[in-house]
Motif scaffolding. Structure first.
Motif, PDB file in Angstrom:
ATOM      1  N   ALA A 144      -8.822  -4.153   0.630  1.00 21.10           N
ATOM      2  CA  ALA A 144      -9.152  -3.894  -0.768  1.00 21.10           C
ATOM      3  C   ALA A 144      -9.102  -5.209  -1.534  1.00 21.10           C
ATOM      4  N   GLU A 145     -10.265  -5.774  -1.851  1.00 22.48           N
ATOM      5  CA  GLU A 145     -10.291  -6.992  -2.659  1.00 22.48           C
ATOM      6  C   GLU A 145      -9.828  -6.701  -4.080  1.00 22.48           C
ATOM      7  N   GLU A 146     -10.156  -5.507  -4.554  1.00 23.57           N
ATOM      8  CA  GLU A 146      -9.711  -5.046  -5.869  1.00 23.57           C
ATOM      9  C   GLU A 146      -8.826  -3.827  -5.669  1.00 23.57           C
TER      10      GLU A 146
ATOM     11  N   LEU B 162      -4.169   1.302  -2.849  1.00 27.87           N
ATOM     12  CA  LEU B 162      -4.247  -0.064  -2.323  1.00 27.87           C
ATOM     13  C   LEU B 162      -4.278  -1.087  -3.451  1.00 27.87           C
ATOM     14  N   PRO B 163      -3.260  -1.942  -3.548  1.00 25.92           N
ATOM     15  CA  PRO B 163      -3.313  -3.019  -4.538  1.00 25.92           C
ATOM     16  C   PRO B 163      -4.405  -4.031  -4.187  1.00 25.92           C
ATOM     17  N   ALA B 164      -4.832  -4.799  -5.183  1.00 27.79           N
ATOM     18  CA  ALA B 164      -5.837  -5.840  -4.941  1.00 27.79           C
ATOM     19  C   ALA B 164      -5.337  -6.815  -3.880  1.00 27.79           C
ATOM     20  N   GLY B 165      -6.210  -7.107  -2.921  1.00 28.05           N
ATOM     21  CA  GLY B 165      -5.885  -8.052  -1.872  1.00 28.05           C
ATOM     22  C   GLY B 165      -5.139  -7.475  -0.683  1.00 28.05           C
ATOM     23  N   SER B 166      -4.835  -6.187  -0.707  1.00 22.32           N
ATOM     24  CA  SER B 166      -4.038  -5.589   0.365  1.00 22.32           C
ATOM     25  C   SER B 166      -4.902  -5.151   1.541  1.00 22.32           C
TER      26      SER B 166
ATOM     27  N   VAL C 220       0.857  -1.193   0.000  1.00 18.07           N
ATOM     28  CA  VAL C 220       0.000   0.000   0.000  1.00 18.07           C
ATOM     29  C   VAL C 220       0.893   1.244   0.000  1.00 18.07           C
ATOM     30  N   THR C 221       0.678   2.118  -0.969  1.00 23.40           N
ATOM     31  CA  THR C 221       1.376   3.395  -1.004  1.00 23.40           C
ATOM     32  C   THR C 221       0.548   4.424  -0.251  1.00 23.40           C
ATOM     33  N   VAL C 222       1.211   5.112   0.670  1.00 22.18           N
ATOM     34  CA  VAL C 222       0.541   6.098   1.512  1.00 22.18           C
ATOM     35  C   VAL C 222       1.226   7.446   1.294  1.00 22.18           C
ATOM     36  N   ARG C 223       0.479   8.416   0.815  1.00 20.76           N
ATOM     37  CA  ARG C 223       0.989   9.778   0.706  1.00 20.76           C
ATOM     38  C   ARG C 223       0.463  10.551   1.912  1.00 20.76           C
ATOM     39  N   VAL C 224       1.362  11.113   2.701  1.00 18.04           N
ATOM     40  CA  VAL C 224       0.998  11.721   3.984  1.00 18.04           C
ATOM     41  C   VAL C 224       0.986  13.238   3.821  1.00 18.04           C
ATOM     42  N   LEU C 225      -0.191  13.788   3.498  1.00 24.54           N
ATOM     43  CA  LEU C 225      -0.302  15.235   3.335  1.00 24.54           C
ATOM     44  C   LEU C 225      -0.259  15.947   4.680  1.00 24.54           C
ATOM     45  N   ALA C 226      -0.880  15.356   5.683  1.00 24.42           N
ATOM     46  CA  ALA C 226      -0.904  15.973   7.010  1.00 24.42           C
ATOM     47  C   ALA C 226      -0.985  14.886   8.060  1.00 24.42           C
TER      48      ALA C 226
ATOM     49  N   GLY D 106     -12.280   2.260  -7.454  1.00 20.04           N
ATOM     50  CA  GLY D 106     -12.552   0.914  -6.988  1.00 20.04           C
ATOM     51  C   GLY D 106     -13.483   0.875  -5.794  1.00 20.04           C
ATOM     52  N   ALA D 107     -13.215  -0.047  -4.878  1.00 15.40           N
ATOM     53  CA  ALA D 107     -14.037  -0.202  -3.669  1.00 15.40           C
ATOM     54  C   ALA D 107     -13.175  -0.827  -2.586  1.00 15.40           C
ATOM     55  N   ILE D 108     -13.529  -0.528  -1.347  1.00 15.17           N
ATOM     56  CA  ILE D 108     -12.825  -1.094  -0.196  1.00 15.17           C
ATOM     57  C   ILE D 108     -13.840  -1.663   0.781  1.00 15.17           C
TER      58      ILE D 108
END
Length: 292
Positions: free
Chosen positions: A239-241, A188-192, A158-164, A211-213
């Motif tokens: 995240a399934e997808e 979020l990649p699929a399955g993550s 999972v890539t997280v961009r931390v704005l604040a 997508g959807a979570i």
């Protein structure tokens, strides 16, 4: 990057909210997600707009000169280019992945105009309330280039961009002392899976923009917001997808909110003063500082 405290009691979803299609500025089509009726529930956040337009006619007019007083705006671009100007003579260009953090304070006039004639224009604008003692502070802003927004990648990809705020030991581009906002952009990649601790007193929401979570056994799909209940020690996302979402949280001010368009104060009398100040040219001569 450090491992976060394990989430033992994920916050449940209190309510799902579908964004409302509307337009603002000079006809920019957008989705209004956090609306006026949710301001008390999601204090200190006042508004969230999401825009995702591929046709120039839906965004080309931009947001010509307009005033603000009493709160902060956070503009985060995902795609496209937006030029901003303010009455203090400042100007900057927001490109993909960049942000602007503006403290309107005592008041200013600014504009946000697309600097492209075709292609995708996508991003968010979040309004964050100022505490009463700061509503008349000098206005200020900071442009945050994409390369300076801290990022991390979890073991699950999972890539997280931390704005604040802070995530997994990584401090964000901005820290605000009173409202303590957290603003994460999650890829979020699929399955993550992803977890984020949240202080018990902070109001929080998720907005999915691809997508959807699933969080707390609730599916949240594209262009929907999940308001998280104030019970539990954090949020758990699956995240399934492949999906993308923003996670926003902050400490409530628990102060009166009086809003008239672009003015957000604590009383009707303060709103009337804001209108008088704007009509008599007070905003036009604002000295706009740069935030470090």
């Amino acid at each position: 990057m450090t491992s976060p405290t394990p989430i033992l009691s994920p916050r449940p979803v209190e309510r799902l909210v579908a964004g409302i299609a509307t337009s603002d500025g000079a006809g920019v089509k957008l989705t209004r997600v956090l609306t006026h009726d949710l301001q008390r529930r999601l204090d200190p956040f006042l508004m969230l707009d999401a825009f995702r337009n591929e046709h120039a006619d839906d965004y080309i007019g931009g947001f010509p000169n307009h005033p603000h007083r009493g709160f902060e705006t956070v503009t985060y671009m995902l795609a496209g280019r937006m030029r901003h100007h303010d009455c203090g003579g400042n100007s900057g260009l927001l490109g993909p992945g960049s942000a602007q953090w503006m403290i309107a304070g005592s008041g200013l006039i600014h504009s946000e105009l697309p600097e492209q004639e075709e292609g995708l224009m996508e991003g968010f604008q979040l309004w964050l309330n100022l505490p009463a003692q700061d509503k008349l502070r000098p206005p200020a802003y900071r442009d945050i280039p994409a390369r300076t927004i801290p990022e991390l990648t979890t073991p699950e990809g999972v890539t997280v961009r931390v704005l604040a705020g802070e995530s997994h030991g990584v401090a964000g581009a901005m820290q605000r002392p009173v409202t303590q906002p957290l603003f994460l952009d999650l890829h979020l990649p699929a399955g993550s899976r992803f977890e984020q601790p949240l202080p018990a007193a902070h109001n929080a929401f998720l907005y999915v923009y691809r997508g959807a979570i699933e969080t707390a056994d609730t599916r949240v799909k594209d262009r929907h917001m999940a308001i998280l209940a104030n019970t539990g020690d954090g949020v758990h996302i699956h995240a399934e997808e492949a999906a993308r979402a923003i996670l926003v949280a902050g400490a409530p001010l628990n102060e009166p909110i009086a809003q008239y368009g672009p003015f957000v104060m604590n009383s009707a009398e303060q709103i009337q003063q804001a209108l008088r100040d704007y009509q008599t040219g007070h905003f036009e001569h604002a000295q706009v500082q740069r935030l470090d």
